[in-house]
Motif scaffolding. Structure first.
Motif, PDB file in Angstrom:
ATOM      1  N   MET A 177       0.852  -1.167   0.000  1.00  0.00           N
ATOM      2  CA  MET A 177       0.000   0.000   0.000  1.00  0.00           C
ATOM      3  C   MET A 177       0.901   1.234   0.000  1.00  0.00           C
ATOM      4  O   MET A 177       1.835   1.329   0.791  1.00  0.00           O
ATOM      5  N   ASP A 178       0.608   2.180  -0.867  1.00  0.00           N
ATOM      6  CA  ASP A 178       1.391   3.411  -0.944  1.00  0.00           C
ATOM      7  C   ASP A 178       1.150   4.290   0.276  1.00  0.00           C
ATOM      8  O   ASP A 178       0.100   4.214   0.912  1.00  0.00           O
ATOM      9  N   TRP A 179       2.112   5.171   0.565  1.00  0.00           N
ATOM     10  CA  TRP A 179       1.972   6.048   1.728  1.00  0.00           C
ATOM     11  C   TRP A 179       0.833   7.037   1.544  1.00  0.00           C
ATOM     12  O   TRP A 179       0.206   7.457   2.528  1.00  0.00           O
ATOM     13  N   THR A 180       0.548   7.407   0.278  1.00  0.00           N
ATOM     14  CA  THR A 180      -0.569   8.329   0.046  1.00  0.00           C
ATOM     15  C   THR A 180      -1.906   7.653   0.344  1.00  0.00           C
ATOM     16  O   THR A 180      -2.822   8.297   0.867  1.00  0.00           O
ATOM     17  N   SER A 181      -2.004   6.376   0.043  1.00  0.00           N
ATOM     18  CA  SER A 181      -3.221   5.626   0.374  1.00  0.00           C
ATOM     19  C   SER A 181      -3.371   5.490   1.886  1.00  0.00           C
ATOM     20  O   SER A 181      -4.475   5.636   2.424  1.00  0.00           O
ATOM     21  N   ILE A 182      -2.264   5.233   2.558  1.00  0.00           N
ATOM     22  CA  ILE A 182      -2.294   5.127   4.019  1.00  0.00           C
ATOM     23  C   ILE A 182      -2.753   6.443   4.626  1.00  0.00           C
ATOM     24  O   ILE A 182      -3.610   6.473   5.521  1.00  0.00           O
ATOM     25  N   LEU A 183      -2.220   7.547   4.135  1.00  0.00           N
ATOM     26  CA  LEU A 183      -2.593   8.860   4.648  1.00  0.00           C
ATOM     27  C   LEU A 183      -4.065   9.165   4.387  1.00  0.00           C
ATOM     28  O   LEU A 183      -4.781   9.644   5.279  1.00  0.00           O
TER      29      LEU A 183
END
Length: 93
Positions: free
Chosen positions: A1-7
């Motif tokens: 999972m990308d960090w932008t999705s996590i955010l």
């Protein structure tokens, strides 16, 4: 999972948690016996504490997100587990 999705997912959890936390602990003038200011709404809070709301919202959002992320990585509950009506089989046909 990308960090932008996590955010983005964490922000969604935070906003939902804010709406859950906001009504707790709020008292209006009738409940506390404080005189109203002219033009004040009847239900306006007397003791709103934004710092406490931010703290509790962040704690609830973090807890919910951690559970979500662990479920995402470990696959404890999957789509097949909550497919009560057999939708996956119908879509495969």
């Amino acid at each position: 999972m990308d960090w932008t999705s996590i955010l983005a997912i964490y922000v969604l959890f935070w906003v939902i948690s804010a709406f859950i936390i906001l009504p707790f602990g709020i008292r209006n003038h009738a409940e506390t016996g404080v005189d109203m200011v002219q033009g004040q709404a009847d239900g306006a809070p007397v003791n709103f504490r934004p710092g406490r709301v931010l703290l509790y919202t962040t704690l609830l959002a973090t807890l919910a997100f951690v559970l979500f992320y662990f479920n995402y990585t470990n696959q404890w509950i999957t789509v097949e587990d909550i497919d009560f009506f057999g939708s996956i089989e119908r879509l495969a046909d």
